[in-house]
Design an enzyme around this catalytic site. Sequence first.
Site, short mmCIF file in Angstrom:
data_model
loop_
_atom_site.label_atom_id
_atom_site.label_comp_id
_atom_site.label_asym_id
_atom_site.label_seq_id
_atom_site.Cartn_x
_atom_site.Cartn_y
_atom_site.Cartn_z
N GLU A 188 -4.49 3.47 6.50
CA GLU A 188 -4.31 3.28 5.05
C GLU A 188 -5.07 4.39 4.33
OE1 GLU A 188 -4.91 -0.80 3.72
OE2 GLU A 188 -6.00 -0.06 1.97
N SER B 258 -10.54 -1.03 4.22
CA SER B 258 -9.69 -1.17 5.41
C SER B 258 -9.16 0.19 5.83
CB SER B 258 -8.52 -2.10 5.12
OG SER B 258 -9.01 -3.40 4.91
N ARG C 216 0.83 -1.22 0.00
CA ARG C 216 0.00 0.00 0.00
C ARG C 216 0.86 1.26 0.00
NH1 ARG C 216 -2.18 -3.72 -1.02
NH2 ARG C 216 -3.87 -4.79 0.05
C1 LIG Z 1 -15.67 -1.59 0.15
C2 LIG Z 1 -14.22 -1.27 -0.10
C3 LIG Z 1 -13.31 -2.30 -0.29
C4 LIG Z 1 -11.97 -2.00 -0.52
N1 LIG Z 1 -11.10 -3.04 -0.71
C5 LIG Z 1 -9.80 -2.78 -0.96
C6 LIG Z 1 -8.87 -3.85 -1.17
O1 LIG Z 1 -9.21 -5.03 -1.17
N2 LIG Z 1 -7.59 -3.54 -1.39
C7 LIG Z 1 -7.15 -2.25 -1.42
O2 LIG Z 1 -5.95 -2.03 -1.64
N3 LIG Z 1 -8.00 -1.23 -1.22
C8 LIG Z 1 -9.31 -1.44 -0.99
N4 LIG Z 1 -10.18 -0.40 -0.79
C9 LIG Z 1 -9.68 0.98 -0.75
C10 LIG Z 1 -9.72 1.73 -2.10
O3 LIG Z 1 -10.72 1.21 -2.95
C11 LIG Z 1 -8.35 1.67 -2.81
O4 LIG Z 1 -7.36 2.29 -2.02
C12 LIG Z 1 -8.38 2.36 -4.17
O5 LIG Z 1 -7.14 2.16 -4.78
C13 LIG Z 1 -8.67 3.86 -4.08
O6 LIG Z 1 -8.95 4.32 -5.40
P1 LIG Z 1 -9.78 5.67 -5.61
O7 LIG Z 1 -9.84 5.94 -7.06
O8 LIG Z 1 -11.08 5.58 -4.91
O9 LIG Z 1 -8.82 6.70 -4.89
P2 LIG Z 1 -9.26 7.95 -4.00
O10 LIG Z 1 -9.88 7.46 -2.75
O11 LIG Z 1 -10.00 8.91 -4.83
O12 LIG Z 1 -7.82 8.52 -3.64
C14 LIG Z 1 -6.97 7.79 -2.78
C15 LIG Z 1 -5.58 8.43 -2.84
O13 LIG Z 1 -5.02 8.22 -4.14
C16 LIG Z 1 -4.72 9.48 -4.73
N5 LIG Z 1 -5.03 9.39 -6.17
C17 LIG Z 1 -6.25 9.12 -6.72
N6 LIG Z 1 -6.11 9.11 -8.06
C18 LIG Z 1 -4.81 9.39 -8.34
C19 LIG Z 1 -4.07 9.54 -9.53
N7 LIG Z 1 -4.64 9.42 -10.73
N8 LIG Z 1 -2.74 9.83 -9.44
C20 LIG Z 1 -2.15 9.96 -8.23
N9 LIG Z 1 -2.81 9.86 -7.06
C21 LIG Z 1 -4.13 9.56 -7.12
C22 LIG Z 1 -5.61 10.49 -4.03
O14 LIG Z 1 -5.06 11.80 -4.11
C23 LIG Z 1 -5.61 9.95 -2.62
O15 LIG Z 1 -4.44 10.32 -1.93
C24 LIG Z 1 -11.53 -0.66 -0.56
C25 LIG Z 1 -12.46 0.38 -0.39
C26 LIG Z 1 -13.79 0.09 -0.17
C27 LIG Z 1 -14.78 1.21 -0.02
#
Ligand SMILES: Cc1cc2nc3c(=O)[nH]c(=O)nc-3n(C[C@H](O)[C@H](O)[C@H](O)COP(=O)(O)OP(=O)(O)OC[C@H]3O[C@@H](n4cnc5c(N)ncnc54)[C@H](O)[C@@H]3O)c2cc1C
Length: 329
Positions: free
Chosen positions: A320, A250, A174
């Site tokens: 995280e 998480s 992560r």
């Molecule tokens: C129900 C549920 C289950 C989940 N299961 C998992 C899992 O199994 N494994 C896991 O790892 N995570 C999990 N997550 C967490 C999450 O989905 C991941 O961390 C995912 O990668 C976040 O993507 P996002 O587009 O929503 O990012 P956001 O929440 O919009 O952003 C997260 C971070 O990434 C940065 N970011 C976003 N886009 C970019 C970009 N294009 N370039 C640079 N930085 C960027 C943002 O600035 C922020 O700091 C889960 C979340 C939920 C709600």
Amino acid sequence: MTESKQLAKSSLRGTLRERVDMRKHTSWRAGGVAERVYQPADLDDLLVFLHNLPAEEPLYVVGLGSNLLVRDGGLRGTVLLLHSALSEMRIEIDGSVYAEAGVPGAKLARFAALHDLSGAAFFAGIPGTLGGMLAMNAGCYGSETWQKVLRVMTVSRQGEVHVRTPEDYEIGYRHIALREKGEGGREKGGATPEGFTLSPSLLSLPQEEFFVAAWLTFARGDGATARQEIKALLSKRIASQPLHLPNAGSVFRNPPGDYAARLIEQSGLKGKQIGGARVSEKHANFIVNAGDASAADIEQLINEVQAEVRQNTGICLHPEVRIVGEKKP
Ligand SMILES: Cc1cc2nc3c(=O)[nH]c(=O)nc-3n(C[C@H](O)[C@H](O)[C@H](O)COP(=O)(O)OP(=O)(O)OC[C@H]3O[C@@H](n4cnc5c(N)ncnc54)[C@H](O)[C@@H]3O)c2cc1C
């Protein structure tokens, strides 16, 4: 004339909005307002936007907000919303998958299955965009985003495009950080407002460079098996996660050799509630918005869980989830 009016007057094709409620753009459905939100029409439009952006304007990139808490006092500056903006996907001549940063994990998994590629099913379980998954090195069930990356395309704050390879990054659980050239790839640490030390990539600062696309590699497989894998993985998630209530997955990273959920449960914190925020009974490492939770409720619960687990087990759990914005005065 305000900065946003200057921006609106240029030749942009995307959508610029002011005072946007970030509850609509985060999976926790909590938190404050962003001063400005820009959703580009495509990559070229994004570059024009960045060239026009005043140098002093803070910039945050948001995908699906599934790992994000925006504090109740909101975000100063501009949020770049990439979800459903950068959404192109194609198979390249070498068989790799080119996908833009706004593509959701589920779409990526289905696209790979459609093209008889295997090893992409895990993306279906992560409700974020490819950009967010690259930023977090998101993963599950033994697979991680960066295991599949051949190259990424990034854009700097000034709108310069770079193509980078995994060797340009320090990649961990992560965790992802661009190696600083000339400093032997070493990073400088930093302290969160709560007082514990995290690496720079976990600090939620305005961004200098972000992901706009990636080339991913998958083994050849068969679509039917891949679709079965996706189905099985989603059933497993429904059975183990509180998906009926808003959450951000998480909350804490697993400490080496252990599970955050186990430590939280062992500390008797399942069901602990502050305002509308509650530690899930179904999965102790999830905090759910059980009613009208404010970001402050959620953040306080995160801090209390962290403190109680530390007191009970001696282990300091590190969040995280990313926390951005200002506290409400
Ligand atoms: C129900 C549920 C289950 C989940 N299961 C998992 C899992 O199994 N494994 C896991 O790892 N995570 C999990 N997550 C967490 C999450 O989905 C991941 O961390 C995912 O990668 C976040 O993507 P996002 O587009 O929503 O990012 P956001 O929440 O919009 O952003 C997260 C971070 O990434 C940065 N970011 C976003 N886009 C970019 C970009 N294009 N370039 C640079 N930085 C960027 C943002 O600035 C922020 O700091 C889960 C979340 C939920 C709600």
